[in-house]
Motif scaffolding. Structure first.
Motif, PDB file in Angstrom:
ATOM      1  N   UNK A  36      -3.988 -14.350  -2.467  1.00  0.00           N
ATOM      2  CA  UNK A  36      -4.328 -13.170  -3.260  1.00  0.00           C
ATOM      3  C   UNK A  36      -3.975 -13.362  -4.721  1.00  0.00           C
ATOM      4  N   UNK A  37      -4.775 -12.748  -5.582  1.00  0.00           N
ATOM      5  CA  UNK A  37      -4.543 -12.797  -7.027  1.00  0.00           C
ATOM      6  C   UNK A  37      -3.152 -12.268  -7.359  1.00  0.00           C
ATOM      7  N   UNK A  38      -2.458 -12.973  -8.231  1.00  0.00           N
ATOM      8  CA  UNK A  38      -1.120 -12.572  -8.638  1.00  0.00           C
ATOM      9  C   UNK A  38      -0.012 -13.157  -7.789  1.00  0.00           C
ATOM     10  N   UNK A 250      -9.980 -22.547 -14.285  1.00  0.00           N
ATOM     11  CA  UNK A 250      -9.060 -22.650 -13.149  1.00  0.00           C
ATOM     12  C   UNK A 250      -8.961 -21.342 -12.367  1.00  0.00           C
ATOM     13  N   UNK A 251      -8.479 -21.454 -11.130  1.00  0.00           N
ATOM     14  CA  UNK A 251      -8.197 -20.251 -10.338  1.00  0.00           C
ATOM     15  C   UNK A 251      -6.699 -20.004 -10.211  1.00  0.00           C
ATOM     16  N   UNK A 252      -5.890 -20.840 -10.866  1.00  0.00           N
ATOM     17  CA  UNK A 252      -4.436 -20.663 -10.867  1.00  0.00           C
ATOM     18  C   UNK A 252      -3.884 -21.147 -12.201  1.00  0.00           C
ATOM     19  N   UNK A 269      -8.271 -16.474  -3.946  1.00  0.00           N
ATOM     20  CA  UNK A 269      -8.724 -17.811  -3.560  1.00  0.00           C
ATOM     21  C   UNK A 269      -8.987 -17.817  -2.056  1.00  0.00           C
ATOM     22  N   UNK A 270     -10.226 -18.033  -1.641  1.00  0.00           N
ATOM     23  CA  UNK A 270     -10.520 -18.032  -0.205  1.00  0.00           C
ATOM     24  C   UNK A 270      -9.997 -19.276   0.494  1.00  0.00           C
ATOM     25  N   UNK A 271      -9.869 -19.195   1.795  1.00  0.00           N
ATOM     26  CA  UNK A 271      -9.429 -20.336   2.592  1.00  0.00           C
ATOM     27  C   UNK A 271     -10.404 -21.499   2.431  1.00  0.00           C
ATOM     28  N   UNK A 502      -7.681 -12.615 -15.727  1.00  0.00           N
ATOM     29  CA  UNK A 502      -6.266 -12.496 -15.383  1.00  0.00           C
ATOM     30  C   UNK A 502      -5.465 -13.709 -15.871  1.00  0.00           C
ATOM     31  N   UNK A 503      -5.957 -14.349 -16.901  1.00  0.00           N
ATOM     32  CA  UNK A 503      -5.260 -15.494 -17.486  1.00  0.00           C
ATOM     33  C   UNK A 503      -4.102 -14.990 -18.355  1.00  0.00           C
ATOM     34  N   UNK A 504      -2.962 -15.713 -18.404  1.00  0.00           N
ATOM     35  CA  UNK A 504      -1.819 -15.245 -19.211  1.00  0.00           C
ATOM     36  C   UNK A 504      -2.130 -15.096 -20.698  1.00  0.00           C
TER      37      UNK A 504
END
Length: 580
Positions: A36-38, A250-252, A269-271, A502-504
């Motif tokens: 999950x996001x975050x 990126x996703x993270x 991020x899906x499995x 949601x990037x810093x």
């Protein structure tokens, strides 16, 4: 290569290290379950860290945390009484540093020539310090009996990163030794020879070739350690984090809690999907990104931003090329250069009568289907106000519909700040798509549909963003808050194209925009002798506060300084609302 401890560690975080289908990428880390996001995907302990000389008296040289100056219970950093060059926050950090490396380098400052050499910030000194600390840990690990090494943790529980996990990850890294230029390898050999002259390194049984390989691994895998305001304060070798591949979308992200590195998801991020981070700032042109990645990391990036068969690839078409070092030098040498006129044009558009903040907000109100005339070029004001209709809050509400709740209770001031007075996406005019990808794709096509003229300011170019960012900080420093809000809105739109929402960096900018918006309201009220301002000012502030909170909690978290700042700002606003 068998990596039993590392595989078990990653699996406890619902991750797996597998061979990538693209042989050029080698390995990749994929999610075994939805993330999950975050959420913190995993953590990474440093094998070694080095504090930058300029920051050694501000941050603990072991845990990299900074004492809170306003807290009466926190002691200031304590300087080592012998070498007088290292600083620690408490006895525990000093003992850990002493056992790890400090006992070997701690010498009386009056007699230590090495301390004088370490006062410089040159790369050789930093690389030598990092090499010594890594060599000490690797040498100790090699000398450790196998039956004394770490046992596996309980199955199904998130495990702590043991020494075996860290070392398995480190010894599996790629350094591209065969790809390194000859002059770089010669420099590394010189550094390795200097390190091997020290008795405590020579006794470890490591060869020059091994130390050169370590240095190659550093170049391709090290991280810049950042404080809680995202300023670089040191360098670190983080083997587990180094396993994550790069993407320009990126996703993270890698976030630091002192010396601990957290990999945090910034989208759901899906499995089965690969988890990626960005090795370099995405706010560069494709040419610069590709050149940097080839020279430092020895690969050609083929992520969604670096290919033209996705709408993400069109972002680089918008951004264009950025200034080179030669361009910047020419501007300094020749102030009459037309490129130096860019900042002047930005100031003219922001400070001129054509950008009336209230009037533009009324024209572009998300309900009137208003877009700039297609026959005229976009200006900073039309660009910012047009695209804020598409992006804010819809980019964020596509992930969290709570942001679109309307009609808050008149007695619930917190709800008034949290909720934005915007139509639901199907009712918004101009029409807004339902997903973030559709919103971006539509917006890119719209931006590129407007005409441009040679030599004229083009809002979505990287060169414009660079000049506008400098102007933004100058306006804030000089207390020109309404101008700060204007140009801050423009920068936020640019960031919506460049970064995931949601990037810093997005979170940090939204917080600054909220501060500028509040200061602008206070400044305008003083100029109007306390008379009530138009409701649009309050609505704008609510928007930036709500989006700041939404983004900060998913990036920095609710224990961060940013979260505290945004809550304090929200509280001040609510108090003023009650007084009114």
């Amino acid at each position: 290569m068998s990596l039993p401890h590392l595989d078990v560690y990653l699996e406890s975080y619902q991750l797996a290290l597998i061979d990538d289908s693209n042989p050029k990428k080698g390995r990749c880390i994929v999610a075994l379950e939805p993330l999950s996001r975050g959420s913190i995907i995993t953590t990474s302990q440093p094998l070694a860290t080095v504090t930058l000389q300029a920051n050694r008296n501000e941050f603990c040289n072991y845990c990299f945390k900074k004492p809170q100056a306003m807290s009466p219970k926190v002691m200031p950093l304590q300087r080592c009484t012998q070498c007088r060059a290292a600083y620690f926050c408490n006895v525990s950090c000093f003992k850990n540093a002493w056992l790890g490396y400090h006992q070997f380098v701690c010498k009386a400052s009056s007699t230590s020539a090495s301390n004088k050499a370490a006062s410089s910030e040159d790369p050789d000194t930093l690389d030598a310090e990092m090499l010594e600390r890594v060599a000490l840990n690797v040498g100790r690990y090699n000398q450790k009996e196998k039956n004394d090494r770490d046992a596996f943790g309980e199955e199904g529980e998130r495990q702590e990163e043991t020494v075996d996990v860290t070392m398995e990850a480190f010894l599996s890294l790629m350094g591209h030794v065969e790809d390194q230029p000859k002059n770089v390898l010669n420099r590394y050999k010189r550094i390795a020879d200097g390190v091997l002259k020290k008795p405590y390194i020579a006794s470890l049984g490591l060869s020059q070739q091994q130390l050169v390989e370590f240095l190659c691994w550093f170049q391709c895998n090290n991280f810049s350690i950042q404080d809680n305001q995202m300023f670089t304060i040191g360098e670190g070798t983080y083997p587990v984090a180094s396993l994550f591949n790069h993407s320009c979308r990126p996703n993270a992200v890698a976030m630091f809690d002192g010396a601990l590195l957290n990999i945090r998801a910034i989208v759901d991020i899906p499995s089965g999907e690969e988890v990626t981070i960005a090795y370099i700032d995405a706010a560069h042109s494709r040419t610069v990104r590709q050149k940097t990645l080839r020279e430092k990391y020895f690969f050609n990036c083929d992520c969604v931003r670096c290919t033209d068969n996705t709408f993400f690839g069109q972002i680089d078409t918008m951004l264009g090329e950025e200034e080179t070092d030669w361009d910047r030098a020419q501007r300094v040498l020749d102030p009459s250069n037309t490129k130096d006129n860019l900042r002047q044009e930005i100031a003219k558009q922001v400070e001129g009568d054509s950008w009336d903040l209230l009037e533009m907000c009324r024209i572009y109100d998300r309900k009137s289907n208003c877009v700039p005339k297609p026959s005229k070029p976009l200006t900073l004001s039309t660009y910012a106000h047009c695209f804020v209709q598409f992006f804010s809050p819809y980019l964020w509400s596509s992930h969290n519909p709570r942001l679109l709740i309307t009609s808050p209770s008149l007695h619930n001031y917190r709800a008034q700040v949290d909720r934005l007075e915007d139509p639901q996406p199907p009712a918004a005019r101009p029409p807004v798509r339902d997903t973030a990808d559709e919103i971006l794709s539509t917006s890119i096509s719209l931006a590129l549909s407007y005409p441009t003229y040679p030599g004229a300011l083009i809002p979505y170019r990287l060169s414009t963003l660079a000049a506008a960012t400098s102007y933004f900080y100058d306006m804030m420093a000089d207390g020109h808050w309404e101008n700060s809000v204007k140009i801050g809105m423009y920068i936020a739109i640019q960031y919506c194209f460049i970064y995931p929402q949601y990037h810093p960096i997005m979170a940090q900018h939204l917080l600054m925009l909220a501060k500028a918006s509040w200061n602008s309201i206070v400044q305008l009220e003083l100029l109007h002798h306390g008379r009530a301002l138009d409701k649009l000012y309050d609505n704008g502030f609510r928007r930036w506060i709500a989006l700041s909170k939404e983004t900060i909690q998913s990036t920095f978290g609710k224990q961060s300084d940013q979260w505290r700042e945004v809550l304090e700002l929200e509280w001040i606003f609510m108090r003023e609302q009650k007084l009114k």
